[in-house]
Design an enzyme around this catalytic site. Structure first.
Site, PDB file in Angstrom:
ATOM      1  CG  HIS A 189     -57.914  77.846  -1.564  1.00  0.00           C
ATOM      2  ND1 HIS A 189     -57.443  77.028  -0.564  1.00  0.00           N
ATOM      3  CD2 HIS A 189     -59.102  78.330  -1.128  1.00  0.00           C
ATOM      4  CE1 HIS A 189     -58.308  77.035   0.449  1.00  0.00           C
ATOM      5  NE2 HIS A 189     -59.329  77.810   0.126  1.00  0.00           N
ATOM      6  CG  ASP A 219     -62.490  79.225  -0.344  1.00  0.00           C
ATOM      7  OD1 ASP A 219     -62.497  78.107   0.196  1.00  0.00           O
ATOM      8  OD2 ASP A 219     -61.707  80.132  -0.023  1.00  0.00           O
ATOM      9  CG  ASP A 223     -61.268  75.780   3.113  1.00  0.00           C
ATOM     10  OD1 ASP A 223     -61.115  76.396   2.046  1.00  0.00           O
ATOM     11  OD2 ASP A 223     -60.867  76.210   4.204  1.00  0.00           O
ATOM     12  CG  HIS A 236     -59.912  76.325   8.560  1.00  0.00           C
ATOM     13  ND1 HIS A 236     -59.506  77.621   8.739  1.00  0.00           N
ATOM     14  CD2 HIS A 236     -59.974  76.144   7.222  1.00  0.00           C
ATOM     15  CE1 HIS A 236     -59.349  78.207   7.554  1.00  0.00           C
ATOM     16  NE2 HIS A 236     -59.633  77.317   6.620  1.00  0.00           N
ATOM     17  CD  GLU A 295     -58.634  81.277   1.458  1.00  0.00           C
ATOM     18  OE1 GLU A 295     -59.408  82.137   1.925  1.00  0.00           O
ATOM     19  OE2 GLU A 295     -58.308  80.263   2.119  1.00  0.00           O
ATOM     20  CD  GLU A 296     -57.259  77.907   4.101  1.00  0.00           C
ATOM     21  OE1 GLU A 296     -57.428  78.786   4.960  1.00  0.00           O
ATOM     22  OE2 GLU A 296     -58.169  77.183   3.681  1.00  0.00           O
ATOM     23  CG  ASP A 300     -53.659  77.457   0.053  1.00  0.00           C
ATOM     24  OD1 ASP A 300     -54.531  77.592  -0.833  1.00  0.00           O
ATOM     25  OD2 ASP A 300     -53.516  78.294   0.963  1.00  0.00           O
TER      26      ASP A 300
HETATM   27 ZN   LIG Z   1     -60.843  78.197   1.566  1.00  0.00          ZN
END
Ligand SMILES: [Zn+2]
Length: 465
Positions: free
Chosen positions: A84, A173, A115, A438, A149-150, A86
């Site tokens: 992903h 991921d 990520d 994150h 995804e997030e 995003d």
């Molecule tokens: Zn991810």
């Protein structure tokens, strides 16, 4: 494999440069625009990834801004790598600009570096290396760029509704080696109406705790209206939780006593690592004279059937299997409002069971309690037996490329792999490396970016040959 690795070495500089290009686009979900359902940043990142894919010689498709893919080869079936583009908000505390993609000490620093933009670019270059070697394939290969995804993975149902499922594949991921089992995930409320009753000399005016069902709550409070606050305070001083002085403090208010319960937060998939502030407070409320009232019955039920347990044993839902271990049971939220008490739970059941196995047991326990299950949200388990060809192929590749043991991991569940059929989580975080997803100062080591490209290239070849 040697040929693929040699190609990756040749392509290394270009892989780094293209990864930086994609990382420089702030692809955070925003309001929808025409053709960009998740906003401009996400849409631009998708366009950039497809532009790079096209320049590398792949066929590209953009499914209305939801999902795009790069495709190579011929054949009825296809192998997929699902990643992903995003990202989550960058937050504060960065040493380098979060969308600068600057290189320092062999690391590319950027939100999304690990990520998941770095790893999906590794996979794209892995496929490029396979193409350049000219090795024959029997299946097509798609590098699929997800964009949501997030914030809910709403883009994948859009893809699934329009495209047939891959024959096999993986998502870069999560972590290495391979996650072969992800528990079934449920979030739901236990709800009970608290009837009106004659005014008593002690009442719970409010009860509130927790932030999210999938977190162990570290705080919960209750306001007790009483004309004898000294009694509540004296009972609290004698109260023991887990054989110790409890972490509940109090404050005198005009109405009575405000009780504040402190716990230790943890992820909802690992409730045994935390301390549940809600259950601690309910244990104490069970000591107060609420017997025979609706709220008293509810508290008693919770204390008898949940208590400090995190495996659902007394509730009768203590399912367990060899592949993924015990069910996890987390009380995440509680709220008493307008005569209704709502408690949100996050239960994750082992992979060889079905939702019904758990629900039947829950319902049996709730019989004749006036407690109802509401707002059930469910994600089925993911499980590939150890001898499944996809697992065996990825294990072979991982061992050959890294020399490490291709251990199979079972988790409390919820990677991107659950969104698409026949996909399993494979990397990109190597064992012993920090998980910076994150967090501030997210980076990918260039060495790992290149290593991932080699592993993913070899895996693509192994699955598509
Ligand atoms: Zn991810």
């Amino acid at each position: 494999m040697e040929k693929i690795n040699a190609k990756i070495e040749e392509l290394k500089d270009s892989l780094i440069k293209d990864t930086q290009e994609v990382l420089k686009i702030k692809s955070l979900e925003e309001d929808a625009l025409p053709g960009m359902p998740y906003g401009e940043g996400v849409g631009k990142a998708l366009e950039k990834a497809l532009e790079i894919s096209k320049a590398l010689g792949f066929k590209t498709v953009n499914l209305d801004g939801y999902v795009g893919y790069a495709e190579y080869g011929q054949g009825e079936d296809y192998i997929a790598v699902l990643g992903h583009l995003d990202v989550v908000p960058e937050g504060d505390g960065w040493k380098y600009p979060p969308y600068g993609a600057e290189i320092h000490d062999g690391k590319i620093y950027a939100r999304g570096a690990m990520d998941d933009k770095g790893p999906i670019m590794s996979a794209l270059y892995g496929l490029k290396a396979v193409m350049e070697t000219g090795l024959p394939l029997s299946k097509r290969v798609r590098i699929i760029f997800g964009t949501n995804e997030e914030t809910g993975s709403a883009e994948i149902p859009y893809y699934n509704a329009r495209e047939k499922a891959p024959a096999a594949g993986f998502t870069p991921d999560a972590q290495f080696p391979i996650i072969y089992a992800e528990k079934g995930l449920t979030i739901f409320d236990l709800v009970k109406t608290i009837g009106t009753k004659a005014k008593r000399n002690m009442e719970i005016m409010s009860l509130k705790g927790g932030q999210r069902p999938n977190m162990v709550p570290d705080y919960c409070e209750a306001l007790i209206a009483t004309d004898d606050p000294a009694n509540v305070i004296s009972l609290l001083s004698e109260f023991k939780y887990e054989n110790k002085q409890s972490d509940i403090s109090y404050e005198r208010t005009d109405e009575g006593v405000l009780l504040k319960s402190y716990g230790v937060s943890a992820h909802g998939s690992l409730p045994e690592l935390g301390k549940n502030a809600i259950m601690q407070l309910l244990a104490f409320l069970g000591e107060l004279p609420f017997e025979g009232t609706d709220i008293g019955d509810f508290i008693k039920f919770c204390n008898e059937n949940i208590g400090m347990e995190t495996d659902g044993k007394s509730f009768g839902v203590d399912l367990e299997d060899a592949a993924s271990g015990k069910l996890s049971f987390n009380v995440g939220n509680i709220d008493l409002k307008e005569g209704v008490i709502t408690m949100s739970l996050n239960l994750r059941y082992p992979v060889t069971f079905k939702l019904e196995d758990m629900l039947t047991r829950l319902e049996r326990k709730l019989l004749n309690t006036d407690i109802e299950i509401k707002n059930l949200d469910h994600q089925a388990p993911l499980y590939f037996p150890k001898e499944h060809p996809l697992i065996v192929s990825l294990q072979k590749v991982y061992k050959e490329q890294t020399g490490l043991e291709p251990e199979l991991l079972a988790i409390g569940g919820g990677t991107y792999a659950k969104e698409m059929e026949n996909i399993v989580a494979f990397g990109p975080i190597f064992p012993g490396k920090p998980d910076l997803d994150h967090q501030a100062n997210e980076y990918i080591e260039i060495e790992d970016l290149v290593k991932c490209a080699k592993i993913y290239g070899a895996a693509i070849y192994e699955l598509a040959k």
